[in-house]
Design a protein around this motif. Sequence first.
Motif, mmCIF file in Angstrom:
data_model
loop_
_atom_site.group_PDB
_atom_site.id
_atom_site.type_symbol
_atom_site.label_atom_id
_atom_site.label_comp_id
_atom_site.label_asym_id
_atom_site.label_seq_id
_atom_site.Cartn_x
_atom_site.Cartn_y
_atom_site.Cartn_z
ATOM 1 N N LYS A 41 0.809 -1.221 0.000
ATOM 2 C CA LYS A 41 0.000 0.000 0.000
ATOM 3 C C LYS A 41 0.842 1.272 0.000
ATOM 4 N N ILE A 42 1.998 1.224 0.652
ATOM 5 C CA ILE A 42 2.888 2.391 0.669
ATOM 6 C C ILE A 42 4.245 1.955 0.133
ATOM 7 N N ILE A 43 4.641 2.601 -0.953
ATOM 8 C CA ILE A 43 5.903 2.303 -1.619
ATOM 9 C C ILE A 43 6.705 3.598 -1.672
ATOM 10 N N ILE A 44 7.976 3.501 -1.361
ATOM 11 C CA ILE A 44 8.855 4.671 -1.413
ATOM 12 C C ILE A 44 9.965 4.394 -2.411
ATOM 13 N N GLU A 45 10.248 5.390 -3.229
ATOM 14 C CA GLU A 45 11.414 5.344 -4.107
ATOM 15 C C GLU A 45 12.371 6.443 -3.668
ATOM 16 N N LEU A 46 13.631 6.084 -3.481
ATOM 17 C CA LEU A 46 14.660 7.050 -3.118
ATOM 18 C C LEU A 46 15.511 7.335 -4.348
ATOM 19 N N GLY A 47 15.434 8.570 -4.842
ATOM 20 C CA GLY A 47 16.192 8.965 -6.026
ATOM 21 C C GLY A 47 15.422 8.695 -7.300
ATOM 22 N N MET A 61 2.473 -1.615 -9.412
ATOM 23 C CA MET A 61 1.803 -1.445 -8.122
ATOM 24 C C MET A 61 0.284 -1.499 -8.259
ATOM 25 N N ASP A 62 -0.369 -1.877 -7.146
ATOM 26 C CA ASP A 62 -1.832 -1.908 -7.100
ATOM 27 C C ASP A 62 -2.378 -0.496 -7.296
ATOM 28 N N LYS A 63 -3.587 -0.415 -7.827
ATOM 29 C CA LYS A 63 -4.213 0.887 -8.100
ATOM 30 C C LYS A 63 -4.454 1.707 -6.837
ATOM 31 N N ASP A 64 -4.643 1.030 -5.696
ATOM 32 C CA ASP A 64 -4.898 1.751 -4.452
ATOM 33 C C ASP A 64 -3.624 1.992 -3.624
ATOM 34 N N ALA A 65 -2.465 1.684 -4.197
ATOM 35 C CA ALA A 65 -1.194 1.928 -3.510
ATOM 36 C C ALA A 65 -0.781 3.390 -3.681
ATOM 37 N N THR A 66 0.069 3.853 -2.779
ATOM 38 C CA THR A 66 0.641 5.197 -2.867
ATOM 39 C C THR A 66 2.142 5.068 -3.073
ATOM 40 N N LEU A 67 2.660 5.829 -4.017
ATOM 41 C CA LEU A 67 4.098 5.869 -4.272
ATOM 42 C C LEU A 67 4.625 7.241 -3.890
ATOM 43 N N MET A 68 5.630 7.253 -3.013
ATOM 44 C CA MET A 68 6.301 8.495 -2.608
ATOM 45 C C MET A 68 7.709 8.465 -3.198
ATOM 46 N N VAL A 69 8.004 9.436 -4.073
ATOM 47 C CA VAL A 69 9.298 9.487 -4.740
ATOM 48 C C VAL A 69 10.097 10.652 -4.180
ATOM 49 N N PRO A 85 1.482 12.417 -13.270
ATOM 50 C CA PRO A 85 0.530 13.309 -12.598
ATOM 51 C C PRO A 85 -0.527 12.579 -11.755
ATOM 52 N N GLN A 86 -0.419 11.265 -11.657
ATOM 53 C CA GLN A 86 -1.413 10.488 -10.914
ATOM 54 C C GLN A 86 -1.526 10.978 -9.469
ATOM 55 N N LYS A 87 -2.732 10.906 -8.943
ATOM 56 C CA LYS A 87 -2.987 11.361 -7.569
ATOM 57 C C LYS A 87 -2.292 10.494 -6.531
ATOM 58 N N ASN A 88 -2.055 9.227 -6.843
ATOM 59 C CA ASN A 88 -1.428 8.337 -5.875
ATOM 60 C C ASN A 88 0.110 8.305 -5.998
ATOM 61 N N VAL A 89 0.655 9.248 -6.755
ATOM 62 C CA VAL A 89 2.107 9.384 -6.889
ATOM 63 C C VAL A 89 2.506 10.754 -6.356
ATOM 64 N N GLN A 90 3.313 10.747 -5.314
ATOM 65 C CA GLN A 90 3.781 11.995 -4.703
ATOM 66 C C GLN A 90 5.259 12.178 -5.038
#
Length: 180
Positions: A41-47, A61-69, A85-90
Amino acid sequence: MNKSFLIKELFANIKTTGAVTFSSKSLVNKMLSFANFKGAKIIIELGGGDGSITKGIIDRMDKDATLMVFEISEAFCKNLKKQFPQKNVQIINDSAENMDKYLDGKSADLILSSLPFSLIPKEARNNIYSKTRSSLDKNGFFIQICYSYLLKFQFANYFKNIRTAFTLKNFPPAFILICK
């Protein structure tokens, strides 16, 4: 933003990007093959860089997951925001040292990284290792692309179980550390 601008940015900030080129599709696919995206549900990318790993994560990733880059280059962040620009991608223009401030007490299921730890000052590097360990769910994985096998020994201070993989299908060839 065009590819030539991104390459110029890559070289202009080599101390923070730590790369002479972006990750190959083969390296990205191999790295992401070690991650279980189902149910994460919560995925982080560093860099985030040019977005090659980001795209691979979003595709899996699942459609309801959040990605923080997390990306410290403002130019790369602007490019990433246009690409994703997806809402679940920060896209977060901040250091990975501050990842806990964005999690609101939650933990990440996956943390994927291409940070150039060999070039990051020791204090900041240790802060990132510590924040990565404490921000990761007890069943989560931290997966790191690196160009030096010696980083495995630094990660061993924070992770009990570390597997390694290697690929020649990148320039330069790369190691993948899978940490739990």
